[in-house]
Write an enzyme that holds these catalytic residues in place. Structure first.
Site, PDB file in Angstrom:
ATOM      1  N   GLY A  39      -0.040  10.440  11.149  1.00 42.66           N
ATOM      2  CA  GLY A  39      -0.179  11.656  10.334  1.00 42.66           C
ATOM      3  C   GLY A  39       0.125  11.500   8.852  1.00 42.66           C
TER       4      GLY A  39
ATOM      5  N   LEU B  80      -8.712   9.963  17.426  1.00 41.38           N
ATOM      6  CA  LEU B  80      -9.404   8.869  18.103  1.00 41.38           C
ATOM      7  C   LEU B  80     -10.483   9.312  19.097  1.00 41.38           C
ATOM      8  CD1 LEU B  80      -6.409   6.424  18.630  1.00 41.38           C
ATOM      9  CD2 LEU B  80      -8.179   6.369  16.860  1.00 41.38           C
TER      10      LEU B  80
ATOM     11  N   HIS C 246     -12.082   7.199   6.884  1.00 42.94           N
ATOM     12  CA  HIS C 246     -12.198   5.913   7.586  1.00 42.94           C
ATOM     13  C   HIS C 246     -11.610   4.816   6.683  1.00 42.94           C
ATOM     14  CE1 HIS C 246     -13.804   3.124  10.509  1.00 42.94           C
ATOM     15  NE2 HIS C 246     -14.196   2.374   9.499  1.00 42.94           N
TER      16      HIS C 246
ATOM     17  N   ASP D 106     -18.429   7.601  12.779  1.00 39.81           N
ATOM     18  CA  ASP D 106     -18.479   7.050  11.421  1.00 39.81           C
ATOM     19  C   ASP D 106     -19.894   6.994  10.842  1.00 39.81           C
ATOM     20  OD1 ASP D 106     -15.734   6.562  11.724  1.00 39.81           O
ATOM     21  OD2 ASP D 106     -16.118   4.594  12.587  1.00 39.81           O
TER      22      ASP D 106
HETATM   23  C1  GRF Z   1      -6.121   6.137   8.693  1.00 42.44           C
HETATM   24  O1  GRF Z   1      -6.209   4.791   8.312  1.00 42.44           O
HETATM   25  C2  GRF Z   1      -7.486   6.770   8.738  1.00 42.44           C
HETATM   26  O2  GRF Z   1      -8.369   6.257   7.815  1.00 42.44           O
HETATM   27  C3  GRF Z   1      -7.956   6.414  10.122  1.00 42.44           C
HETATM   28  O3  GRF Z   1      -6.799   6.468  10.925  1.00 42.44           O
HETATM   29  C4  GRF Z   1      -5.645   6.245  10.132  1.00 42.44           C
HETATM   30  C5  GRF Z   1      -4.732   7.396  10.333  1.00 42.44           C
HETATM   31  O4  GRF Z   1      -3.489   7.202   9.714  1.00 42.44           O
HETATM   32  N1  GRF Z   1      -9.044   7.248  10.523  1.00 42.44           N
HETATM   33  P1  GRF Z   1      -2.495   8.400   9.540  1.00 42.44           P
HETATM   34  O5  GRF Z   1      -2.307   9.008  10.942  1.00 42.44           O
HETATM   35  O6  GRF Z   1      -3.109   9.374   8.599  1.00 42.44           O
HETATM   36  O7  GRF Z   1      -1.227   7.822   9.030  1.00 42.44           O
END
Ligand code: GRF
Length: 205
Positions: free
Chosen positions: A14, A90, A109, A150
């Site tokens: 997060g 995810l 991404h 994506d």
């Molecule tokens: C990030 O690197 C984002 O680009 C990818 O998942 C990761 C999430 O990280 N989709 P966080 O939960 O925001 O720390």
């Protein structure tokens, strides 16, 4: 300028969600109203509790402690959500949600799409692939979400030099720093109506 009420979809840490919450630029014009996860508990929920933001766990079916996507859509409507951010979520977003929020769902991404995206390309898988490729730059991409992983139109990208890195973890660190700037910047562009689609490309005015 329209006020933005965001739902942020997460699966773990997060940190991008927290970057949105803490963004000075967005303080008066946008707000994270809802945090959604496919997990029953995650680090992002701790952050949500800290900032007193409502959070829910969602499951495509019936599972105790989780709400369905139908219920989620109701909650989102009640909260007046007008922008959905996928930040490390995810699971695939159901078609229905995409249809309910046309051009209102964006994803961040951790690579320069269209390279290093698609199914299985998340977390360290991305950075390991970038490292193995020998590429000298990586970066972050914010794009609209469609029904493929994506794949939607790219809104904004930023690159970082990785020519001197000695591990995928180092790439991850550099890219994450970029992401924390890029995501609030895109939301700010949306708030200020700066985005137009011309010839199937995103134009920023
Ligand atoms: C990030 O690197 C984002 O680009 C990818 O998942 C990761 C999430 O990280 N989709 P966080 O939960 O925001 O720390």
């Amino acid at each position: 300028m329209s006020y933005i009420r965001m739902a942020v979809f997460v699966s773990g840490r997060g940190s991008n969600m927290e970057a949105l919450i803490k963004s000075e630029e967005l303080r008066e014009v946008a707000e994270v109203k809802l945090v959604v996860s496919d997990k029953s508990e995650c680090k992002a929920f701790e952050i949500a509790r800290k900032y007193k933001i409502k959070y829910v766990s969602v499951f495509d079916g019936d599972k105790s402690g989780f709400i369905s996507y139908e219920k989620l859509l109701e909650i989102m409507a009640e909260a007046g959500i007008n922008l959905v951010i996928l930040a490390g979520f995810l699971k695939m977003i159901p078609k229905k949600l995409i249809q309910e929020y046309p051009w209102k769902i964006i994803n961040i991404h951790p690579a320069l799409l269209p390279l290093f995206g698609g199914k299985g390309m998340y977390g360290m898988n991305v950075h390991s692939a970038v490292y193995a490729s020998g590429m000298k730059i990586s970066g972050a991409t914010v794009h609209y979400v469609n029904e493929k992983y994506d794949d939607g139109l790219i809104i904004l990208q930023r690159a970082v030099n990785i020519s001197d890195v000695i591990s995928p973890e180092q790439i991850a660190e550099r890219v994450l720093r970029l992401e924390h700037e890029l995501l609030p910047e895109v939301v700010s562009l949306i708030v200020r109506d700066k985005i137009k689609i011309v010839d199937n490309r995103v134009m920023i005015s």
